[in-house]
Design an enzyme around this catalytic site. Structure first.
Site, short mmCIF file in Angstrom:
data_model
loop_
_atom_site.label_atom_id
_atom_site.label_comp_id
_atom_site.label_asym_id
_atom_site.label_seq_id
_atom_site.Cartn_x
_atom_site.Cartn_y
_atom_site.Cartn_z
N ASP A 73 6.67 -35.82 -51.05
CA ASP A 73 5.51 -35.01 -50.68
C ASP A 73 4.17 -35.73 -50.88
O ASP A 73 3.29 -35.22 -51.55
CB ASP A 73 5.52 -33.69 -51.45
CG ASP A 73 6.72 -32.83 -51.10
OD1 ASP A 73 6.87 -32.53 -49.91
OD2 ASP A 73 7.50 -32.50 -52.00
N HIS A 130 2.02 -36.31 -48.43
CA HIS A 130 1.11 -35.51 -47.60
C HIS A 130 -0.25 -36.18 -47.35
O HIS A 130 -1.30 -35.58 -47.56
CB HIS A 130 0.89 -34.12 -48.21
CG HIS A 130 2.02 -33.18 -47.96
ND1 HIS A 130 2.34 -32.72 -46.70
CD2 HIS A 130 2.93 -32.64 -48.80
CE1 HIS A 130 3.38 -31.92 -46.77
NE2 HIS A 130 3.78 -31.85 -48.03
N ASP A 176 7.66 -35.77 -45.84
CA ASP A 176 6.32 -35.22 -45.90
C ASP A 176 5.32 -36.29 -46.34
O ASP A 176 4.52 -36.10 -47.25
CB ASP A 176 6.26 -33.98 -46.78
CG ASP A 176 7.06 -32.82 -46.19
OD1 ASP A 176 7.46 -32.91 -45.01
OD2 ASP A 176 7.27 -31.83 -46.90
N ASN A 205 9.95 -32.23 -42.92
CA ASN A 205 9.63 -31.31 -41.83
C ASN A 205 8.31 -31.65 -41.16
O ASN A 205 8.13 -31.41 -39.98
CB ASN A 205 9.65 -29.85 -42.32
CG ASN A 205 8.60 -29.56 -43.36
OD1 ASN A 205 8.40 -30.31 -44.31
ND2 ASN A 205 7.92 -28.44 -43.22
N HIS A 206 7.37 -32.27 -41.88
CA HIS A 206 6.09 -32.63 -41.26
C HIS A 206 6.26 -33.78 -40.28
O HIS A 206 5.65 -33.77 -39.20
CB HIS A 206 5.05 -32.94 -42.33
CG HIS A 206 4.57 -31.70 -43.01
ND1 HIS A 206 3.45 -31.01 -42.61
CD2 HIS A 206 5.10 -31.00 -44.05
CE1 HIS A 206 3.29 -29.94 -43.37
NE2 HIS A 206 4.29 -29.92 -44.25
#
Length: 126
Positions: A14, A16, A42, A74-75
């Site tokens: 993550d 991000h 992500d 998923n991103h």
């Protein structure tokens, strides 16, 4: 006497789009070429430096860090979906994709350079 280097398993999740924290994490455990680095998806979206995160990964790979495994999050999948079907782009944009586009200084997902798309497509999709 020969020194035997042990492989460490390092997992980061993550990111991000926060390249500063990603690089700080890499520095904190002094990543070695013998380490296996697993990135749990992500990597992009929400943060302002998604392109820089991907550039850091490309730099590592080009510098001999061969044990990098990227698990597609998923991103990343939303980005790929929006390239395949422009009707799905709004879903990605609502989930932070707008920040990724800004980091690449483009307006649409299909304008992101192929090098980065290929990196994301090379990730392991579970």
């Amino acid at each position: 006497m020969m020194k035997i280097s042990r492989m460490r398993l390092i997992v980061v999740a993550d990111i991000h789009g926060n390249n500063d924290k990603f690089r700080k994490a890499l520095k904190s455990f002094s990543l070695r070429r013998t380490d296996k680095l697993i990135l749990l998806g992500d990597l992009i979206d929400r943060g302002k430096k998604s392109k820089d995160v991907l550039d850091t990964i490309i730099l590592l790979k080009n510098s001999g860090f061969d044990n990098i495994i990227i698990i597609r999050g998923n991103h990343e999948q939303m980005l790929l979906d929006s390239i395949d079907d422009e009707n799905k782009e709004y879903i990605w944009l609502k989930n932070g994709g707008d920040k990724t586009l800004q980091s690449f200084r483009v307006n649409f997902a299909n304008q992101i350079p192929q090098l980065y798309i290929d990196l994301i497509k090379s990730s392991v999709f579970l």
